[in-house]
Write a protein that holds these residues in place. Sequence first.
Motif, PDB file in Angstrom:
ATOM      1  N   UNK A  56       0.821  -1.210   0.000  1.00  0.00           N
ATOM      2  CA  UNK A  56       0.000   0.000   0.000  1.00  0.00           C
ATOM      3  C   UNK A  56       0.862   1.270   0.000  1.00  0.00           C
ATOM      4  N   UNK A  60       0.789  -0.544  -5.374  1.00  0.00           N
ATOM      5  CA  UNK A  60       0.968  -1.584  -6.391  1.00  0.00           C
ATOM      6  C   UNK A  60       0.961  -2.937  -5.689  1.00  0.00           C
ATOM      7  N   UNK A  61       0.125  -3.848  -6.170  1.00  0.00           N
ATOM      8  CA  UNK A  61       0.038  -5.168  -5.562  1.00  0.00           C
ATOM      9  C   UNK A  61       1.197  -6.041  -6.061  1.00  0.00           C
ATOM     10  N   UNK A  65       6.386  -8.423  -9.464  1.00  0.00           N
ATOM     11  CA  UNK A  65       5.941  -9.061 -10.713  1.00  0.00           C
ATOM     12  C   UNK A  65       6.278  -8.134 -11.878  1.00  0.00           C
ATOM     13  N   UNK A  69      11.499  -7.604 -14.965  1.00  0.00           N
ATOM     14  CA  UNK A  69      12.322  -7.246 -16.122  1.00  0.00           C
ATOM     15  C   UNK A  69      13.442  -6.284 -15.713  1.00  0.00           C
TER      16      UNK A  69
ATOM     17  N   UNK B  55      -1.120 -11.800   1.098  1.00  0.00           N
ATOM     18  CA  UNK B  55      -1.036 -10.526   0.385  1.00  0.00           C
ATOM     19  C   UNK B  55      -1.810  -9.437   1.101  1.00  0.00           C
ATOM     20  N   UNK B  56      -1.154  -8.302   1.301  1.00  0.00           N
ATOM     21  CA  UNK B  56      -1.814  -7.150   1.915  1.00  0.00           C
ATOM     22  C   UNK B  56      -2.937  -6.596   1.044  1.00  0.00           C
ATOM     23  N   UNK B  57      -2.742  -6.662  -0.281  1.00  0.00           N
ATOM     24  CA  UNK B  57      -3.789  -6.098  -1.143  1.00  0.00           C
ATOM     25  C   UNK B  57      -5.057  -6.915  -1.091  1.00  0.00           C
ATOM     26  N   UNK B  58      -4.911  -8.216  -0.882  1.00  0.00           N
ATOM     27  CA  UNK B  58      -6.090  -9.059  -0.750  1.00  0.00           C
ATOM     28  C   UNK B  58      -6.846  -8.683   0.526  1.00  0.00           C
ATOM     29  N   UNK B  60      -6.641  -5.787   1.973  1.00  0.00           N
ATOM     30  CA  UNK B  60      -7.028  -4.382   1.958  1.00  0.00           C
ATOM     31  C   UNK B  60      -6.423  -3.591   3.093  1.00  0.00           C
ATOM     32  N   UNK B 122      -9.185  -6.456  -8.107  1.00  0.00           N
ATOM     33  CA  UNK B 122      -8.006  -6.265  -7.250  1.00  0.00           C
ATOM     34  C   UNK B 122      -6.753  -6.765  -7.962  1.00  0.00           C
ATOM     35  N   UNK B 123      -6.868  -7.917  -8.630  1.00  0.00           N
ATOM     36  CA  UNK B 123      -5.693  -8.530  -9.263  1.00  0.00           C
ATOM     37  C   UNK B 123      -5.140  -7.694 -10.417  1.00  0.00           C
ATOM     38  N   UNK B 125      -4.249  -4.812 -10.138  1.00  0.00           N
ATOM     39  CA  UNK B 125      -3.205  -3.969  -9.536  1.00  0.00           C
ATOM     40  C   UNK B 125      -1.853  -4.674  -9.469  1.00  0.00           C
ATOM     41  N   UNK B 126      -1.792  -5.927  -9.936  1.00  0.00           N
ATOM     42  CA  UNK B 126      -0.508  -6.622 -10.045  1.00  0.00           C
ATOM     43  C   UNK B 126       0.215  -6.267 -11.343  1.00  0.00           C
ATOM     44  N   UNK B 129       2.343  -0.775 -13.134  1.00  0.00           N
ATOM     45  CA  UNK B 129       1.560   0.296 -12.521  1.00  0.00           C
ATOM     46  C   UNK B 129       1.473   1.572 -13.353  1.00  0.00           C
ATOM     47  N   UNK B 130       2.375   1.724 -14.305  1.00  0.00           N
ATOM     48  CA  UNK B 130       2.375   2.962 -15.087  1.00  0.00           C
ATOM     49  C   UNK B 130       1.597   2.819 -16.395  1.00  0.00           C
ATOM     50  N   UNK B 243       7.054  -9.428 -17.184  1.00  0.00           N
ATOM     51  CA  UNK B 243       5.784  -8.821 -16.790  1.00  0.00           C
ATOM     52  C   UNK B 243       5.036  -8.269 -18.002  1.00  0.00           C
ATOM     53  N   UNK B 244       5.757  -8.088 -19.075  1.00  0.00           N
ATOM     54  CA  UNK B 244       5.151  -7.470 -20.249  1.00  0.00           C
ATOM     55  C   UNK B 244       4.349  -8.519 -21.007  1.00  0.00           C
ATOM     56  N   UNK B 334       1.794 -17.711  -9.630  1.00  0.00           N
ATOM     57  CA  UNK B 334       1.541 -16.381  -9.100  1.00  0.00           C
ATOM     58  C   UNK B 334       1.591 -15.371 -10.227  1.00  0.00           C
ATOM     59  N   UNK B 335       0.902 -14.243 -10.050  1.00  0.00           N
ATOM     60  CA  UNK B 335       0.902 -13.207 -11.075  1.00  0.00           C
ATOM     61  C   UNK B 335      -0.045 -13.524 -12.207  1.00  0.00           C
TER      62      UNK B 335
END
Lengths: 386, 351
Positions: A56, A60-61, A65, A69, B55-58, B60, B122-123, B125-126, B129-130, B243-244, B334-335
């Motif tokens: 938080x 970004x979760x 991941x 890269x 996971x913290x995001x899970x 919240x 929610x997922x 947000x994995x 981020x940009x 990740x791409x 994962x991911x």
Amino acid sequence: MKKAAVLGVGQTRHRSKRTDVSMGGLCREAADRALADAGLTMNDIDAVVVGKAPDLFEGVMIPELYLADALGAVGKPLLRVHTAGSVGGATGIVTASLVQAGVHRRVLAVAWEKQSESNAMWALSIAHPFSVAVVAGAGGYFAPHIRAYIRRSGAPSHIGAMVAAKDRRNGARNPFAHLQQADMTMEKVLAGPLVWDPVHYDESCPSSDGACAVIIGDEDAAEATRQSGRPVAWIRATAMRTEPTMFAGKDPVNPAAGVACAADLWRKAGITSPIDEIDAAEIYVPFSWYEPMWLENLGFAAPGEGWRLTEAGETEIGGRIPVNASGGVLSSNPIGASGLIRFAESALQVMGKAGEHQVPGARTALGHAYGGGSQYFSMWVVASTP
Amino acid sequence: MTTDVAVIGFAQSTIGIRDDSTTGGVEMLSPLFREVYAQTGLTRRDIGFWCSGSSDYLAGRAFSFVQAVDAIGASPPIMESHVEMDGAWALYEAWVKILTGEVDTALVYGFGKSSGAELNRVLALQLDPYLLAPLWPDAMSVAALQARLGIEAGLWTEKDMAQVAARSLASAVSNPRAQVCDDGASIESLLARPYVADPLRAHDCAPVGDGAAVVILASADKARELCQRPAWITWFGHRIESASLGARDLTTLAPLGPQGKPVEVAELHAPFSHQELILREALAPSVTGETEVNPSGGALAGNPMFAAGLARIGYAAQAIMTGRARTALGHATGGPALQQNLVCTMEGRQS
């Protein structure tokens, strides 16, 4: 257990806002510096371990991941450690154990935080079901424990300001430190606003963007690094301990988890008198008073006596037990990285590469981190010889 | 690596929308700890190392794993660590810890309250981020793109996917802790159902459920002492992909796992039906046509986030510990779109 050593260390220039880089760019900056420091490339790295405080903090979760890269981890094993504020230290320990277990030869640890991407105070203060909301952030949480320490030990009220002034002056000797305040004095600290009684503004850590990278290798890798004319820091011992945040009998001033962790560490490292055998200590001190508190918790001083070392100037560079020659968390606090920075700075000291903030002749050093409600501890001892 | 390490205990909670459990995991974990203590005869004071995944995001919130420590009773203090990943990676960290020789037992747990928010969103947000997360591509949509690519490349069909789902749901009938099961669904009836994210139908996607899993690891001597038929770890490794989503071929994975002899039982963590097909290819020759895949029902019958991967290894180990199989493989992911994969192979031995 196989021998392991720090082969290289890299840090970003920590600042309140690194708007010039993305999260990936920030981590890569530290990783590239560590690789250059060790004379290695990404191809030499077998696995990557990432450490970071709560997701938080950036919004970004599971960000590693996305970072795979940028960290050169694609096609390799990547682990993400998260043990609250101690995470940087835990990251160093997990990385070391991958080498000590004989699973990998060279592993890259990267710990980071980009606090400017979100709001740490908000992230720490979210109310959740069935729990009392503290809504205090870290300073508000720890200040009462500091007051309890002062009452118990009878320490004079200026000790915290002495620590803060020393750490800020040390930070000015460290080109990577966020705050550069060479002219900081105890008087200036005490003249500042009181934020959380008894913590003045300058007795609190800053909020930083930053990353730290450490490369750990096995005996052969260490020998190869030494052959290339680069010193290494041998990992003599590591230790981790956890206890619950709150329970009957919890002592937040002198937590049992810290005492047990230190005892385990000194035993494994063969150290019987820490103050005589440790030449430099990088201790996680986010609020000034935690220097004397942790000196006692770690066994450098008897309970109630830690502040006397600070007052006598023994924690300055040149003192009996120099604490945070790098400027410590009080000079730079990219939260998830802060623990690994302590571990990295302890390695730099025994490698003789700490530059302006080098403790002369340091051969054995302590790296320390803590987190949560003073309940997570991670520590290591590094030395110039195996 | 000459030290032998084995799984000697496993417990998995009932999976579902658990109104009796908070995001901190304590309510789901405490009964499971009692279960594995009873299986092994260990108490919490005998455990050398603890490691968890969540996971913290899970949840919240920040530091959800800190609350989970309350399930342990960590006084006097314990040696403990946590990964912000599925518990399967916590198992890997614990395996490494035992290999160092520092400890001879470890208790590993994973927990997740997936129903706390809208998991599918929610997922998102994995993702990067940009460039990607701001578009909120939800988890089902990303998986649907992957499934579509494979269909158009001729690698699988919607019928192949329905067959995976039908077999998983039928297997889950004999697993009392599965979230969903169905031993009467014909392929035709499944294919007649509507899409939720073309080409995915509801049965192609893991249900949203809360749950936890616990595994106990032990070094060679301890394992022989505490367990009649330990599940000895023969290979353990993991890998992350780019990740791409546009930079990698989403329809295949480079070979995973030991690439050794076939195993009798494989538990594959495939939250979407087509992902089992990708994993089978990547895991050949360990997983063959002879291998019994996901006898537990797999993730399509219950996928508690951050526990389901650990549970796959637990179920695979259980097949050995109960004497049902001599070799088994557990996989965790994962991911998004199978970005991160972990494989653990195990075997039973003559004592």
